[in-house]
Design a protein around this motif. Structure first.
Motif, PDB file in Angstrom:
ATOM      1  N   THR A   1       0.821  -1.209   0.000  1.00 33.70           N
ATOM      2  CA  THR A   1       0.000   0.000   0.000  1.00 33.70           C
ATOM      3  C   THR A   1       0.851   1.254   0.000  1.00 33.70           C
ATOM      4  O   THR A   1       0.574   2.215  -0.714  1.00 33.70           O
ATOM      5  CB  THR A   1      -0.910   0.010   1.248  1.00 33.70           C
TER       6      THR A   1
ATOM      7  N   HIS B   1      -6.608   0.506  14.281  1.00 28.45           N
ATOM      8  CA  HIS B   1      -6.888   1.769  13.589  1.00 28.45           C
ATOM      9  C   HIS B   1      -5.710   2.193  12.711  1.00 28.45           C
ATOM     10  O   HIS B   1      -5.899   2.607  11.568  1.00 28.45           O
ATOM     11  CB  HIS B   1      -7.212   2.889  14.583  1.00 28.45           C
TER      12      HIS B   1
ATOM     13  N   MET C   1     -12.229   8.573   7.616  1.00 28.65           N
ATOM     14  CA  MET C   1     -12.673   7.204   7.363  1.00 28.65           C
ATOM     15  C   MET C   1     -14.149   7.026   7.694  1.00 28.65           C
ATOM     16  O   MET C   1     -14.888   6.389   6.945  1.00 28.65           O
ATOM     17  CB  MET C   1     -11.821   6.221   8.168  1.00 28.65           C
TER      18      MET C   1
ATOM     19  N   PHE D   1      -5.169  13.661   6.227  1.00 29.27           N
ATOM     20  CA  PHE D   1      -5.505  12.315   6.678  1.00 29.27           C
ATOM     21  C   PHE D   1      -4.696  11.923   7.911  1.00 29.27           C
ATOM     22  O   PHE D   1      -5.183  11.208   8.790  1.00 29.27           O
ATOM     23  CB  PHE D   1      -5.262  11.319   5.545  1.00 29.27           C
TER      24      PHE D   1
ATOM     25  N   ILE E   1      -3.408   0.354  11.301  1.00 29.21           N
ATOM     26  CA  ILE E   1      -3.271  -0.486  10.112  1.00 29.21           C
ATOM     27  C   ILE E   1      -4.386  -0.221   9.115  1.00 29.21           C
ATOM     28  O   ILE E   1      -4.141  -0.041   7.923  1.00 29.21           O
ATOM     29  CB  ILE E   1      -3.228  -1.975  10.502  1.00 29.21           C
ATOM     30  N   SER E   2      -5.633  -0.145   9.611  1.00 26.75           N
ATOM     31  CA  SER E   2      -6.700   0.052   8.629  1.00 26.75           C
ATOM     32  C   SER E   2      -6.619   1.452   8.021  1.00 26.75           C
ATOM     33  O   SER E   2      -6.947   1.634   6.853  1.00 26.75           O
ATOM     34  CB  SER E   2      -8.083  -0.233   9.229  1.00 26.75           C
ATOM     35  N   ALA E   3      -6.140   2.438   8.793  1.00 24.81           N
ATOM     36  CA  ALA E   3      -5.970   3.779   8.218  1.00 24.81           C
ATOM     37  C   ALA E   3      -4.911   3.751   7.122  1.00 24.81           C
ATOM     38  O   ALA E   3      -5.085   4.341   6.057  1.00 24.81           O
ATOM     39  CB  ALA E   3      -5.582   4.779   9.302  1.00 24.81           C
ATOM     40  N   THR E   4      -3.808   3.039   7.372  1.00 26.43           N
ATOM     41  CA  THR E   4      -2.759   2.946   6.358  1.00 26.43           C
ATOM     42  C   THR E   4      -3.284   2.303   5.081  1.00 26.43           C
ATOM     43  O   THR E   4      -3.030   2.777   3.983  1.00 26.43           O
ATOM     44  CB  THR E   4      -1.589   2.103   6.894  1.00 26.43           C
ATOM     45  N   LEU E   5      -4.044   1.215   5.265  1.00 22.43           N
ATOM     46  CA  LEU E   5      -4.563   0.530   4.084  1.00 22.43           C
ATOM     47  C   LEU E   5      -5.627   1.360   3.374  1.00 22.43           C
ATOM     48  O   LEU E   5      -5.968   1.094   2.225  1.00 22.43           O
ATOM     49  CB  LEU E   5      -5.133  -0.837   4.484  1.00 22.43           C
ATOM     50  N   PHE E   6      -6.146   2.366   4.056  1.00 19.47           N
ATOM     51  CA  PHE E   6      -7.217   3.200   3.494  1.00 19.47           C
ATOM     52  C   PHE E   6      -6.662   4.345   2.648  1.00 19.47           C
ATOM     53  O   PHE E   6      -7.397   4.940   1.859  1.00 19.47           O
ATOM     54  CB  PHE E   6      -8.071   3.758   4.643  1.00 19.47           C
TER      55      PHE E   6
END
Lengths: 285, 266
Positions: free
Chosen positions: A32, B57, A275, A267, B59-64
């Motif tokens: 990513t 949070h 999010m 962000f 990790i999911s923020a990074t993947l987002f």
């Protein structure tokens, strides 16, 4: 503690599973992040360094040159300002007018209200790509082709925003409160501005985030509306330098990176809100 | 303007490029759509079931992150990554062939160089799909995380008492509970993927759908017909046909998955 809980598993398989899990997540994160790191690095290298082998996995020293080259191939700051102007105007307009309209749906009873509301929600189902032709023909008919107005003005009244705000009002504001204010002789505009707006701040922030990101990243409508290079927005200007002969890749990649930077920084600080905002429809679904 | 009856539709349906674009659209919708969910569901489960909220949070923020960045900027980056002679992807593949243990997996790479990711008709669509998967998986992870968080802990506890292992917990307890979320995320993917435009447009530099039109999606073709060739009539016909395609795909999805999808809801 965990070991006790999961006594069914032997420690060895547990460590293996844990290792696999961590590797999986780490791999995902690397994939990513890599393009972002890579674009940032490329922005600091010369063309020949970028195209050298092995590739340069370090910060180069050509940043300043790339920056001047970037200003040569496109009016970067003007284009950034255009993007910012359209995004800010559209966001402010949408937040104000969508909440105004949502208040109408929330506070008033009138004939055909349900039909209008249903129609509005149905309009959200129409895929955006299909609205391209009617949008273009309307803009052409109004004689506002090649203006920024044509990009931010239509965005200020959108079904998604009205729906989002109205749903929030239903949960956050009691009708009794409105009645009490009416008994005290407040006009609807006053009720809206003084009582309702402060109570729906969270959803206004959500809507603002969604609108700003959408307008900033928008490509398709600027592509069909704008034609003069000094009116271009960032996405359009980047695409226009993509196929320059003998492309100065360092400069193009620097421009690409700088165009993403504002949202990336935002962000960093507001990841939770962003999010939540962008999945607003989904998570409540 | 003059009335031409169904002429525009007949023109569109006679057009081999249009049929090609429909084929490409469906191909890309499936190949770039399915993996997003296959990756996102287990990832979300791992995040929710085994990590502390703070780490989850982060990790999911990074993947987002890919989801919030502009598709144009992202496609520009991948355009350079895929570059045949000097792109980082080809260089990494060659480099991997020299790594000791896993090298044999990539031993084909040096002979195949330079791989023309974006100018070979058989590689263009997979290359586009990879960008789409990369960009939208993070969004789906977030949706599924929200789904897994709605599963009450008592259910897991009860199943554990009954002797379920980790995999069974996932397969028999968690997965059925997030059906409404799968249904919803699939709906978004279907509608979004059938309108792909920016990724193929940038990766083919907007040049008539890339080599042999293998990157020409229907929305892309709609743009070419309407704005490059200035045939608004044909473009309108194409957009109606695309609308029918999207409506049909959504209807099929609702027919087969709708009942189960809605059921966990009320």
């Amino acid at each position: 503690m965990q070991n006790v809980k999961r006594s069914a598993h032997t420690p060895k398989t547990q460590t293996l599973a844990r290792l696999a899990k961590l590797n999986f997540l780490a791999f995902g994160i690397v994939i990513t992040i890599f393009p972002f790191v890579w674009v940032a690095l490329m922005g600091t290298h010369t063309r020949s360094e970028i195209f050298s082998s092995p590739p340069p996995f370090y910060i180069g020293d050509n940043f300043i040159d790339n920056y001047y080259k970037l200003l040569e191939i496109m009016p970067f700051w003007l284009v950034l300002w255009n993007s910012l102007f359209i995004s800010v105007m559209g966001t402010i307009g949408a937040v104000f007018f969508c909440s105004l309209c949502a208040y109408g749906f929330f506070a008033f009873e009138f004939r055909g209200k349900n039909i209008i509301f249903t129609l509005m929600i149905a309009s959200m189902m129409v895929p955006p790509a299909l609205l391209l032709i009617p949008f273009f023909l309307t803009v052409q008919f109004l004689g506002i082709l090649d203006t920024h107005f044509a990009l931010w003005f239509p965005a200020i009244a959108n079904a998604f925003g009205i729906f989002l705000v109205r749903q929030y009002m239903v949960t956050a504001i009691s009708k009794d409160l409105l009645d009490a204010a009416k008994v005290d002789g407040a006009s609807h505009l006053r009720i809206f501005l003084v009582i309702v707006l402060p109570l729906i701040k969270p959803v206004l922030a959500t809507l603002g985030i969604v609108m700003f990101i959408g307008l900033w990243n928008n490509f398709l409508s600027p592509l069909i509306v704008l034609s003069s290079p000094d009116k271009f927005v960032l996405t359009l200007a980047l695409r226009s330098v993509q196929s320059l002969g003998d492309s100065p890749w360092g400069a193009v990649m620097l421009g690409t990176f700088l165009s993403m930077l504002p949202l990336l920084i935002a962000f960093l600080f507001f990841s939770k809100q962003i999010m939540a905002g962008l999945t607003a429809g989904a998570v409540k679904g | 303007m003059q009335f031409v009856g169904l002429q525009n539709y007949i023109t569109a349906l006679d057009d081999p490029w249009f049929w090609k674009s429909l084929y490409n659209t469906l191909w890309l919708a499936i190949v770039s759509g399915v993996p997003q969910h296959i990756l996102a569901i287990p990832t979300a489960y791992i995040l929710v079931a085994t990590l502390r909220p703070m780490l989850r949070h982060i990790i999911s923020a990074t993947l987002f992150i890919p989801f919030i960045t502009s598709t144009v900027a992202v496609s520009m980056i991948f355009y350079s990554i895929y570059s045949a002679n000097t792109g980082i992807l080809n260089q990494i593949l060659v480099g991997l062939a020299q790594v000791p243990i896993i090298g044999w997996l990539f031993s084909w790479a040096p002979d195949a160089m330079p791989i023309q990711w974006l100018t070979r008709s058989d590689l263009l669509k997979p290359a586009i799909s990879a960008v789409v998967i990369w960009k939208y998986t993070g969004f789906n992870i977030l949706v599924y995380s929200a789904g897994f968080m709605t599963v009450p802990n008592q259910l897991y506890d009860a199943a554990k008492v009954d002797g379920c292992n980790r995999f069974q917990l996932f397969w028999h307890i968690a997965l059925p509970m997030i059906r409404p979320f799968i249904f919803f995320a699939l709906t978004l993917t279907i509608i979004g993927n059938l309108q792909l435009f920016e990724e193929p447009f940038i990766l083919t530099t907007g040049d008539s759908g890339g080599i042999a039109q293998s990157g020409l999606t229907t929305t892309y073709y709609l743009y070419l017909v309407g704005w490059e060739w200035l045939e608004m009539g044909s473009a309108s016909a194409i957009s109606w046909i695309l609308f029918l395609l999207i409506a049909l795909a959504t209807a099929i999805h609702f027919f087969f998955n709708g009942k189960q999808g809605m059921e966990g809801h009320r």
